[in-house]
Design a protein around this motif. Structure first.
Motif, PDB file in Angstrom:
ATOM      1  N   GLY A 102       0.787  -1.023  -0.008  1.00 55.02           N
ATOM      2  CA  GLY A 102      -0.423  -0.085   0.030  1.00 55.02           C
ATOM      3  C   GLY A 102       0.716   1.016   0.107  1.00 55.02           C
ATOM      4  N   ARG A 103       2.372   1.249  -0.113  1.00 54.89           N
ATOM      5  CA  ARG A 103       3.076   2.582   0.020  1.00 54.89           C
ATOM      6  C   ARG A 103       3.768   2.607  -0.947  1.00 54.89           C
ATOM      7  N   CYS A 107       1.967   0.303  -5.672  1.00 52.85           N
ATOM      8  CA  CYS A 107       0.554   0.562  -4.430  1.00 52.85           C
ATOM      9  C   CYS A 107       0.338   2.318  -5.473  1.00 52.85           C
ATOM     10  N   ARG A 108       1.609   3.462  -4.904  1.00 50.61           N
ATOM     11  CA  ARG A 108       0.320   4.190  -4.888  1.00 50.61           C
ATOM     12  C   ARG A 108      -0.090   5.025  -6.502  1.00 50.61           C
ATOM     13  N   ALA A 118       4.523  -8.128  -2.490  1.00 45.98           N
ATOM     14  CA  ALA A 118       2.772  -8.162  -1.685  1.00 45.98           C
ATOM     15  C   ALA A 118       3.081  -9.664  -1.254  1.00 45.98           C
ATOM     16  N   ARG A 119       2.449  -9.766  -0.524  1.00 48.56           N
ATOM     17  CA  ARG A 119       1.912 -11.544   0.045  1.00 48.56           C
ATOM     18  C   ARG A 119       1.355 -12.463  -0.469  1.00 48.56           C
ATOM     19  N   SER A 297      -4.672  -9.367 -10.385  1.00 54.13           N
ATOM     20  CA  SER A 297      -6.172  -8.214 -10.765  1.00 54.13           C
ATOM     21  C   SER A 297      -5.822  -7.009  -9.192  1.00 54.13           C
ATOM     22  N   SER A 298      -6.318  -6.430  -9.315  1.00 53.60           N
ATOM     23  CA  SER A 298      -6.362  -5.753  -8.334  1.00 53.60           C
ATOM     24  C   SER A 298      -7.409  -5.364  -7.106  1.00 53.60           C
ATOM     25  N   LEU A 299      -7.926  -5.397  -6.136  1.00 54.15           N
ATOM     26  CA  LEU A 299      -8.327  -5.552  -4.990  1.00 54.15           C
ATOM     27  C   LEU A 299     -10.234  -4.820  -6.124  1.00 54.15           C
ATOM     28  N   ALA A 300      -9.969  -3.524  -6.292  1.00 54.59           N
ATOM     29  CA  ALA A 300     -11.002  -3.505  -7.372  1.00 54.59           C
ATOM     30  C   ALA A 300     -11.750  -4.132  -8.708  1.00 54.59           C
TER      31      ALA A 300
END
Length: 300
Positions: A102-103, A107-108, A118-119, A297-300
């Motif tokens: 997330g940082r 991610c940004r 990422a895990r 994929s992304s969470l979105a």
């Protein structure tokens, strides 16, 4: 609890393992109701190059549906916001298979699937082929009302297909060929029917059974294997605006390039631990072929 463990390439065991415990305020414990098997799980079983920080033994399973049974207390880091709207105990959920930092720059800019730290559920973190699992609540998605077997496919096999389809940029009335129309490839075709109903769709598969299934879908073109693909495809549909390759074969990109029009897009989605056959660089350059890698994929 029981958990499947890949001890090493081609070695597996069902073991008794301690139940997961909350270790962070944003953790969630999920009782697994369904874990589906991805090609990557088979790749892991037979031995694959693991991402940095991961090693055997591996606890597999990244297509997971379950029920929340416990949450950590508190809101966690300030940049994660509040818990409002997050799943609660008793809720049916699916687990997104990536837990990005997330940082970082990826991610940004919204490319969390490219987060280098990422895990990965079922590879660098214990997966869902177990009675229970531990995963950040922020990476859970509500699945109320969905059959668990279908819900488990959504975060990877379907969302990965959707991302690849978007990257292919198929025109509304264009032509798309999917090479390797197994699980993810079939989802690409089904999603393409929804996103571009006027597009012409073709598929390539290896087995007779898969070819028969694809023919039953009523596609515009179905071919077994890549031998003679260029001639057959061009006779049926002309040139492709895009090819999406989920075949897992290092040779398929060369065949894909032979059916693409100039400027057509080649999207590669398979994890293959060997050099890809792309023919000549001159062919890519003079025909202006964009080559795109599509991962997860992304969470979105």
């Amino acid at each position: 609890m029981k958990a499947l463990v890949y001890l090493g390439p081609s070695e597996k065991a069902l073991q008794d393992r301690p139940e997961p415990q909350i270790t962070a305020p944003t953790d969630a414990i999920v009782r697994v109701t369904k874990t589906t098997i991805c090609g990557t799980d088979l790749h892991l079983l037979h031995g694959m190059v693991l991402p940095p920080g991961a090693d055997y033994p591996v606890r597999p399973g990244h297509e997971v549906a379950g029920t929340v049974i416990e949450l950590g207390e508190g809101d966690g880091r300030a940049d994660e916001g509040t818990r409002a709207g997050w799943p609660q105990p008793g809720d049916a959920v699916v687990l997104h298979p990536l837990d990005p930092c997330g940082r970082c720059p990826a991610c940004r800019r919204g490319d969390e699937q490219h987060c280098p730290s990422a895990r990965v559920l079922g590879i660098s973190a214990p997966g869902g082929m177990a009675d229970e699992g531990l995963w950040p609540v922020r990476r859970l998605v509500d699945a109320t009302g969905l059959p668990p077997r279908q819900a488990a496919l959504l975060p990877d096999a379907v969302a990965t297909a959707w991302r690849a389809l978007r990257q292919a940029e198929v025109p509304a009335d264009g032509t798309l060929l999917v090479i390797g129309a197994g699980g993810v490839g079939t989802h690409v075709l089904e999603l393409a029917r929804l996103a571009a109903p006027s597009a012409r769709l073709g598929a390539v598969a290896r087995s007779e059974g898969t070819v028969a299934r694809l023919e039953h879908m009523g596609l515009d073109f179905v071919h077994r294997g890549t031998d003679g693909l260029r001639q057959a495809f061009r006779a049926a549909l002309g040139e492709a605006d895009a090819v999406i390759d989920f075949s897992g074969s290092a040779e398929s990109p060369r065949h894909a390039l032979r059916v693409l029009r100039s400027g057509g897009r080649l999207v590669l989605g398979s994890i293959v631990d060997e050099p890809a056959d792309l023919g000549t660089v001159t062919g890519l350059v003079t025909r202006g072929i964009p080559l795109v890698g599509s991962y997860s994929s992304s969470l979105a």
